[in-house]
Motif scaffolding. Structure first.
Motif, short mmCIF file in Angstrom:
data_model
loop_
_atom_site.label_atom_id
_atom_site.label_comp_id
_atom_site.label_asym_id
_atom_site.label_seq_id
_atom_site.Cartn_x
_atom_site.Cartn_y
_atom_site.Cartn_z
N HIS A 112 1.53 8.88 -14.53
CA HIS A 112 1.99 10.09 -15.04
C HIS A 112 2.04 11.20 -14.31
O HIS A 112 1.29 11.43 -13.41
N GLU A 113 3.17 11.92 -14.33
CA GLU A 113 3.58 13.16 -13.54
C GLU A 113 3.34 12.80 -12.02
O GLU A 113 2.90 13.77 -11.30
N GLY A 114 3.81 11.57 -11.88
CA GLY A 114 4.04 11.06 -10.27
C GLY A 114 2.70 10.82 -9.77
O GLY A 114 2.85 10.54 -8.34
N VAL A 115 1.62 10.57 -10.48
CA VAL A 115 0.30 10.38 -9.95
C VAL A 115 -0.24 9.00 -10.77
O VAL A 115 0.06 9.18 -11.90
N ILE A 116 -1.12 8.16 -9.96
CA ILE A 116 -1.65 7.09 -10.92
C ILE A 116 -2.96 7.83 -11.62
O ILE A 116 -3.83 8.16 -10.93
N ARG A 117 -2.92 7.85 -12.72
CA ARG A 117 -3.89 8.41 -13.50
C ARG A 117 -5.21 7.44 -13.98
O ARG A 117 -6.27 7.94 -13.88
N TRP A 118 -4.77 6.09 -13.77
CA TRP A 118 -5.65 5.21 -13.85
C TRP A 118 -5.57 3.98 -13.46
O TRP A 118 -4.19 3.40 -13.38
N HIS A 119 -6.34 3.10 -12.80
CA HIS A 119 -6.15 1.78 -12.11
C HIS A 119 -7.12 0.76 -12.26
O HIS A 119 -8.25 1.16 -11.77
N GLY A 120 -6.87 -0.24 -12.86
CA GLY A 120 -8.09 -1.23 -13.17
C GLY A 120 -7.88 -2.38 -13.46
O GLY A 120 -6.50 -2.74 -13.80
N PRO A 121 -8.73 -3.25 -13.80
CA PRO A 121 -8.47 -4.81 -14.24
C PRO A 121 -7.67 -4.60 -15.87
O PRO A 121 -8.25 -3.77 -16.53
N VAL A 122 -6.76 -5.68 -16.17
CA VAL A 122 -6.29 -5.71 -17.50
C VAL A 122 -7.18 -5.51 -18.47
O VAL A 122 -7.02 -5.10 -19.57
N LYS A 174 13.33 18.42 -8.79
CA LYS A 174 12.75 17.48 -9.67
C LYS A 174 11.69 16.78 -8.78
O LYS A 174 11.92 15.92 -8.27
N ARG A 175 10.41 17.10 -9.21
CA ARG A 175 9.40 16.29 -8.21
C ARG A 175 9.12 15.10 -9.16
O ARG A 175 8.45 15.30 -10.22
N VAL A 176 9.34 13.97 -8.63
CA VAL A 176 9.16 12.62 -9.20
C VAL A 176 7.73 12.22 -8.92
O VAL A 176 6.89 11.95 -9.79
N LEU A 177 7.42 11.65 -7.53
CA LEU A 177 6.43 11.09 -7.26
C LEU A 177 5.47 12.45 -6.39
O LEU A 177 5.99 13.11 -5.62
N GLN A 178 4.23 12.70 -6.84
CA GLN A 178 3.38 13.79 -6.47
C GLN A 178 2.37 13.43 -5.88
O GLN A 178 1.07 13.72 -6.33
N GLY A 179 2.09 12.51 -5.01
CA GLY A 179 1.00 12.01 -4.45
C GLY A 179 0.45 10.60 -4.99
O GLY A 179 -1.01 10.38 -5.16
N LEU A 180 1.19 9.74 -5.02
CA LEU A 180 1.03 8.29 -5.64
C LEU A 180 0.31 7.55 -4.70
O LEU A 180 0.86 7.48 -3.45
N THR A 181 -0.71 6.96 -4.90
CA THR A 181 -1.73 6.14 -4.23
C THR A 181 -1.95 4.88 -5.08
O THR A 181 -2.32 4.82 -6.05
N LEU A 182 -1.55 3.72 -4.25
CA LEU A 182 -1.63 2.39 -4.92
C LEU A 182 -2.00 1.30 -3.94
O LEU A 182 -1.07 1.27 -2.95
N ARG A 220 0.90 -1.17 -0.11
CA ARG A 220 0.20 -0.10 -0.09
C ARG A 220 0.85 1.49 0.17
O ARG A 220 1.56 1.57 0.90
N LEU A 221 0.70 2.10 -1.07
CA LEU A 221 1.42 3.33 -1.06
C LEU A 221 0.14 4.41 -0.89
O LEU A 221 -0.65 4.50 -1.47
N ASP A 222 0.48 5.45 -0.02
CA ASP A 222 -0.65 6.30 0.33
C ASP A 222 -0.21 7.61 0.23
O ASP A 222 0.57 8.05 1.13
N ASN A 223 -0.39 8.49 -0.67
CA ASN A 223 -0.21 9.80 -1.10
C ASN A 223 1.35 10.23 -0.78
O ASN A 223 1.83 10.97 -0.33
N VAL A 224 2.13 9.35 -1.77
CA VAL A 224 3.57 9.48 -1.60
C VAL A 224 4.14 10.53 -2.36
O VAL A 224 3.67 10.64 -3.83
N HIS A 225 5.22 11.22 -1.89
CA HIS A 225 5.63 12.41 -2.43
C HIS A 225 7.28 11.98 -2.35
O HIS A 225 7.76 11.71 -1.45
N LYS A 226 7.82 12.33 -3.45
CA LYS A 226 9.32 12.11 -3.63
C LYS A 226 9.91 13.22 -4.64
O LYS A 226 9.55 13.23 -5.91
N ALA A 227 10.79 13.97 -4.08
CA ALA A 227 11.56 14.79 -5.09
C ALA A 227 12.89 14.77 -4.93
O ALA A 227 13.47 14.38 -3.85
#
Length: 248
Positions: free
Chosen positions: A211-221, A14-22, A3-10
């Motif tokens: 894309h741009e440090g966030v999950i744009r879409w997440h779902g079944p293949v 250079k801001r790489v992860l900008q609120g990644l949740t997965l 579980r990744l919850d609102n992860v930021h890393k620069a």
């Protein structure tokens, strides 16, 4: 399981992860797709605790990745590296058994070799490969050796970093099939990063578009061809025009 919850890393400015949740469920095969430089590799390094996020939280099976016994934590993982990352100076069987001969899982040499040969068989390589050196193998064989090493210690979680890079279409298909079979057999949780849509369709249960440090879409293949997200559509179809090109 992961579980990744609102992860930021620069890194500097250079801001790489900008609120990644997965979330990745136990026993699930999740594939992260996205263009180069979008943060896919940084995401994996954060989960492994090799890179510390600036903010947000990451847990594996409920445990914060930055806490507890590091050796015990890392022993739960296997990794197939993009370039193979085999040790040139070691024969194939010692590459496969590398973890088995070190740390808390250390096995006697004869037992480690036996396990290595068994794992080589599992990925379609004959026992006589065991005493060769990586330089004597084709790219496809090296990738299989890397896969054998990733599963040698029976990990609960396996990471695959661009598993088909540099391989021809036929060998890519072979590696994809092996990954799917092995992950299913082991009941492992798998997290893969790739640009190869054939790999995505072959090995994924779920897909996450980064894309741009966030999950744009997440779902079944099964939904990637019908989803209405324009970023996902452009990436899946390989279109030159679209929102990804527009922001570059």
């Amino acid at each position: 399981m992961i579980r990744l919850d609102n992860v930021h890393k620069a890194f500097g400015s250079k801001r790489v992860l900008q609120g990644l949740t997965l979330d990745v469920a136990r026993g699930e095969s999740c594939v992260i797709i996205g263009g180069s430089g979008t943060g896919k590799s940084v995401c994996l390094k954060c989960v492994l605790g090799l890179v510390t996020p600036d903010s947000g939280s990451i847990t594996v099976d409920g445990q914060d990745v930055q806490s507890g016994d590091r050796d015990a934590f890392l022993a739960r993982f296997g990794m197939l590296f993009q370039g193979g990352a085999l040790f040139d100076s070691l024969p194939v069987w010692q590459n496969v058994a590398f973890r088995l001969q070190r740390g808390p899982q250390k096995r006697p040499k004869a037992q480690a070799r036996e396990i290595a040969i068994e794992k080589l068989r599992r990925v379609g390589l004959k026992p006589d490969v065991a005493d060769l050196f990586p330089s004597e193998l084709s790219g496809g064989m090296q990738k299989r050796v890397g896969l054998a090493r990733a599963i040698a210690a029976e990990p609960e979680i396996i990471f695959f970093d661009e598993p088909t890079t540099g391989l021809d279409p036929i060998m890519s298909g072979v590696i994809n099939d092996l990954i799917r079979e092995i992950v299913t057999e082991m009941g492992a949780t798998a997290l893969t990063i790739t640009h190869d849509m054939r790999s995505v369709r072959a090995i994924a249960d779920k897909v996450a578009m980064l894309h741009e440090g966030v999950i744009r879409w997440h779902g079944p293949v099964a939904q990637i061809d019908t989803a209405d997200d324009p970023y996902l559509r452009q990436f899946v179809n390989g279109d030159a025009e679209g929102p990804i090109a527009a922001v570059r």
